[in-house]
Every structure is written in structure tokens, then in C-alpha cells.
Design an enzyme around this catalytic site. Structure first.
Site, short mmCIF file in Angstrom:
data_model
loop_
_atom_site.label_atom_id
_atom_site.label_comp_id
_atom_site.label_asym_id
_atom_site.label_seq_id
_atom_site.Cartn_x
_atom_site.Cartn_y
_atom_site.Cartn_z
N SER A 104 11.85 36.16 48.53
CA SER A 104 12.36 36.93 49.67
C SER A 104 11.28 37.87 50.18
O SER A 104 10.20 37.96 49.61
CB SER A 104 13.57 37.75 49.25
OG SER A 104 13.15 38.92 48.59
N LYS A 105 11.61 38.59 51.22
CA LYS A 105 10.61 39.48 51.81
C LYS A 105 10.18 40.59 50.84
O LYS A 105 9.12 41.17 51.02
CB LYS A 105 11.11 40.06 53.14
CG LYS A 105 12.39 40.83 53.04
CD LYS A 105 12.82 41.28 54.42
CE LYS A 105 14.15 42.00 54.32
NZ LYS A 105 14.90 42.03 55.55
N ARG A 106 10.98 40.83 49.84
CA ARG A 106 10.58 41.82 48.84
C ARG A 106 9.39 41.33 48.01
O ARG A 106 8.68 42.10 47.39
CB ARG A 106 11.74 42.15 47.90
CG ARG A 106 12.74 43.11 48.49
CD ARG A 106 13.80 43.48 47.47
NE ARG A 106 14.52 42.30 46.99
CZ ARG A 106 15.52 41.71 47.66
NH1 ARG A 106 15.92 42.21 48.80
NH2 ARG A 106 16.13 40.66 47.18
N GLY B 5 6.81 39.75 49.19
CA GLY B 5 5.59 39.67 50.00
C GLY B 5 5.94 39.05 51.34
O GLY B 5 7.10 39.02 51.72
#
Ligand code: GLU
Length: 441
Positions: free
Chosen positions: A208-210, A212
Site C-alpha cells: 500500500s501507499k504506506r 512507499g
């Protein structure tokens, strides 16, 4: 018959395109091109709040950037709304669906799932899949506000558009059991399914965007090349079955095969993508490299002309060492600006040792005394100095590099000094020595 194979990429635009989504597009595209079938683009724009014109445009830009060309017109899901609702009425009439008030403004339409037996299908990637009917539940196909639900719209469009193969992320496996029943209820042939393995992070959790960068636009901004991103994503869940990794589109199209797709999760590895991008950058025609390089320099406020001239030679040094264009300004700033930052780690490791200022002054003196300031003469001088001191070449090379560039890595040292030119090299060596003595570094 290969000609009749039709696949589709059916994204729900939300503004940003996740790599997992575009990976599905890539697999659809590769399969369609491999079999000579049709690759459709269906924009599932039923969520009117999120499917703004901007979100749709972002999706199309992303498709174009990755050269994912589709066949025919773009198909918009909302254009089929009347048809979706008609079919819901038909299902009601035939007793395959019923109305129920679930607490909304009006009644929903609910599709009946079987109460016994098993629903099964052969997944091209995951193999035989089955679910007991008693473990499934009836589901809403039209909301109380009269809008068709994803399941209904998605299946009806696949029927109308003659889709033969549904290639998508495995987060849709559960939906597939519902969808199969809808296909059956409507007397339509059930398409083949290929559910692609989830893309996961280092911990094996959904990427996920967490973790990177997760959206195509971010990779574009970071200076990844579309062909490299395409190649890397094509290998997330598929491999040609030999050692090839860097492959042309044509090679990927020729080799693509569901039999070589893996069902196990695919780990997103930024290091590998970065390596692959470097391979693509290195193979670019110099003129293409130059255009992208110049754009990054300009965006960083750096001039196009290097301080020491020799632009062509400098580009020849930089291109094979460039991993992503986003790194360009930092990786060669010292060639373009007198004022360059010092990397703290490099300074601590290479410059803070005792005797380094004196050493840098000695190198400066040797460089100053050279009749010709050439790569070969510089190398001979530094080697001679190392021998005279009874130290390895590295004891000189590393401090010199950090002194003139502020960094631990870069093009060959002697090429670097030559590119900077004699005056600048001397000034930087002596200037760094002075700063070290003053404790200013
Ligand atoms: N709009 C759905 C999605 O983006 C479509 C899934 C499918 O390919 O059927 O997840």
C-alpha cells in the site's frame, strides 16, 4: 479461435492509479496481444463522486504513458445503466431476484444465490476453485436509490461486450462466485477467469501507499521509465520460464502464458525495479537520455552546461550510472554548481581521518605540477603518490572524491577530475582541506 478472445481492463477511476491495478491492465494487454485478441478498456464510472473527469483523464494518461493501447472506443459503464436496470427487472420477473427494504429510502433488488451444491470454476492462475453454496449469501444488485451495484454492472457489461477472459486481481475471487451465478441466471457463457496474485510488501502484507510509492504517477515523477515499470510489473506474478528479466514488449508478448503465472503473492521490490530502470536508462539512445537529463537539471535550477565544459563526455559518464531520473540532480550537482553539499556519512568515513587535509594539499600540488591535465596523467600522479606513501590507491581515491564532489560515489575519479578541470579541482581540494582544518566540515 484466437481471434475471438476478448479481454478488458475495467478500472474504477479514483484519481490515482495503483500499481496493482495497472498490473492487471498489463496482464490483460499481454494476453490479448499474445493471442491476437481484443483488449478493451471499460471505465467503471458508476461511483460518480470518485469518477470525476480528472480521475478518468489521469487513468487515460497513465495508459498512454505505459503504451497500453486498447482496441475500439472507451466503454463507459454508466452509459449502460438503463440496460442494467432492465435486466434487474427481468431477474425479478423470473423470480431470480426479489425486493427487500433494507432500511433505505426504497427497496433494494437482491439476487438469489443457490442454497445447496457447490459453485466451482477453473482459474487459469489459481487452479480449481470451489465454494459451497451454503457459504454464500444473496446480494444486492440494485440499491434502494435505484442505482445498479458493481456486481450487476460488471457482469452485464462483460456479457454485452463479449468478454471471454477476465483477468484481474485476486481480491475479486470472492466476487467471482457471485458473478458465476449471475452469468448462469442470464444464460450467458461463463468467461474464463485468471486471478492475479496480490502484490505484497516485505512483510507479506498487501502493498500500500504506506510502503512507499504505490501509484503510477509517483513512479513517473521519480523518474522511472514507462517501459521499465511495465517490464517490472509484468514480472509480478509471471515469469517467462527462463532467466530473462529485461525484455522488450515483443519478447514479453511472445512469451506470455498463464501456465507460467504464479498463484503465490508477488513481492514488490523497489530495489529490483530501480535496478531494472537503470538497465533501461543505460540502453536509451543518448538523445533521449539527454532530453530527460536536461529537464531534471532545469527543474532543479541547475544550468545545462557543466562548469568544466565537456558536456558530451560528462553525459557518457552519467548515463550508465543513472538509476532513475529523479536522482539526476543530486548525482551530478557538483559538475554544474560551485556550491555542492557534503554527504555527512561520506565526510565522516573518508575525510575526518588524521592527515587528510595534508593529503588533499599534496594531491593538489601534484595535480598543479602536471604538464598536461589528462585522465591518464592524473591517474599516474595519484598512483605515484600512493606508492610513495606506501598506501593503497583507495586511501587517496576516496578522500579526493568526497573532497571534490561531496559524495562517496560517482563516475570514475580521474574522469571526474578531468571533467571538473584543473583550476576547479585544485580549488576544491584545497578548499576542503581548509574547511577540515577549521573544523567547518
Ligand atoms: N472496477 C473493478 C476494479 O477495479 C473491476 C474488476 C474487474 O476487473 O472485474 O476492481
Amino acid at each position: 479461435m484466437a481471434e475471438s478472445i476478448r479481454v478488458r481492463f475495467a478500472p474504477s477511476p479514483t484519481g490515482k492509479v495503483h500499481i496493482g491495478n495497472i498490473r492487471a491492465a498489463i496482464f490483460n494487454w499481454l494476453y490479448a496481444r499474445h493471442v491476437g485478441g481484443q483488449f478493451l478498456l471499460r471505465v467503471e464510472d458508476t461511483d460518480l463522486e470518485r469518477s470525476t473527469p480528472e480521475a478518468i483523464q489521469a487513468l487515460l494518461d497513465c495508459m498512454k504513458w505505459l503504451r497500453l493501447d486498447w482496441d475500439g472506443e472507451i466503454l463507459y459503464q454508466t452509459s449502460q445503466r438503463a440496460h442494467h436496470l432492465e435486466v434487474a427487472e427481468e431477474l425479478l420477473r423470473r423470480g431470480l431476484a426479489y425486493r427487500e427494504n433494507k432500511g433505505g429510502a426504497g427497496e433494494c433488488v437482491i439476487f438469489r444465490m443457490p442454497k445447496e451444491g457447490v459453485i466451482e470454476y477453473d482459474d487459469l492462475v489459481k487452479g480449481r476453485m470451489r465454494k459451497k453454496a451454503k457459504d454464500t449469501q444473496d446480494f444486492v444488485i440494485v440499491r434502494s436509490d435505484g442505482s445498479p451495484v458493481f456486481h450487476l454492472a460488471n457482469v452485464l457489461d462483460d456479457i454485452t461486450q463479449g468478454v471471454t477472459h477476465i483477468i484481474r486481481g485476486d481480491d475479486h475471487v470472492e466476487n467471482t462466485f457471485k458473478h458465476i451465478q449471475l452469468f448462469k441466471a442470464l444464460g450467458a457463457p461463463i468467461p474464463r477467469y485468471a486471478h492475479l496474485p496480490m502484490i505484497v510488501n516485505n512483510q507479506g502484507k498487501p502493498y500500500s501507499k504506506r510502503d512507499g510509492s504505490a501509484f503510477v504517477g509517483e513512479f513517473r515523477e521519480l523518474g522511472f521509465l514507462p517501459d521499465a515499470l511495465f517490464n517490472y510489473l509484468a514480472l509480478l506474478g509471471w515469469a517467462p520460464g527462463d532467466d530473462r528479466e529485461v525484455m522488450t514488449r515483443e519478447e514479453m508478448v511472445a512469451a506470455f502464458d498463464f501456465a507460467k503465472c504464479k498463484a503465490s503473492p508477488a513481492r514488490f521490490d523497489l530495489r529490483k525495479l530501480t535496478w531494472m530502470n537503470g538497465e533501461y536508462v543505460a540502453r536509451q539512445p543518448r538523445a533521449d537520455f539527454e532530453a530527460a537529463f536536461d529537464a531534471r537539471l532545469a527543474a532543479a535550477g541547475l544550468p545545462a552546461e557543466p562548469l568544466g565544459g565537456h558536456r558530451a563526455e560528462l553525459l557518457a559518464e552519467i548515463q550508465p550510472r543513472t538509476k532513475t531520473y529523479g536522482d539526476v540532480p543530486d548525482n551530478c550537482r557538483w559538475f554544474f554548481a560551485e556550491d555542492y553539499p557534503f554527504d555527512e556519512k561520506a565526510v565522516a568515513k573518508r575525510l575526518r581521518g588524521e592527515g587528510v587535509p595534508a593529503l588533499l594539499d599534496e594531491v593538489a600540488a601534484a595535480a598543479e605540477a602536471l604538464p598536461d591535465f589528462t585522465v591518464a596523467a592524473l591517474e599516474a600522479a595519484v598512483r605515484g603518490l600512493a606508492e610513495a606513501k606506501g598506501v593503497g590507491l583507495g586511501a587517496l581515491v576516496h578522500p579526493i572524491r568526497v573532497a571534490v564532489s561531496g559524495r562517496a560515489e560517482g563516475p570514475g575519479l580521474f574522469e571526474t577530475l578531468w571533467l571538473l578541470g584543473r583550476e576547479r579541482t585544485l580549488r576544491r581540494l584545497r578548499g576542503t582541506a581548509a574547511k577540515l582544518r577549521e573544523g567547518a566540515l
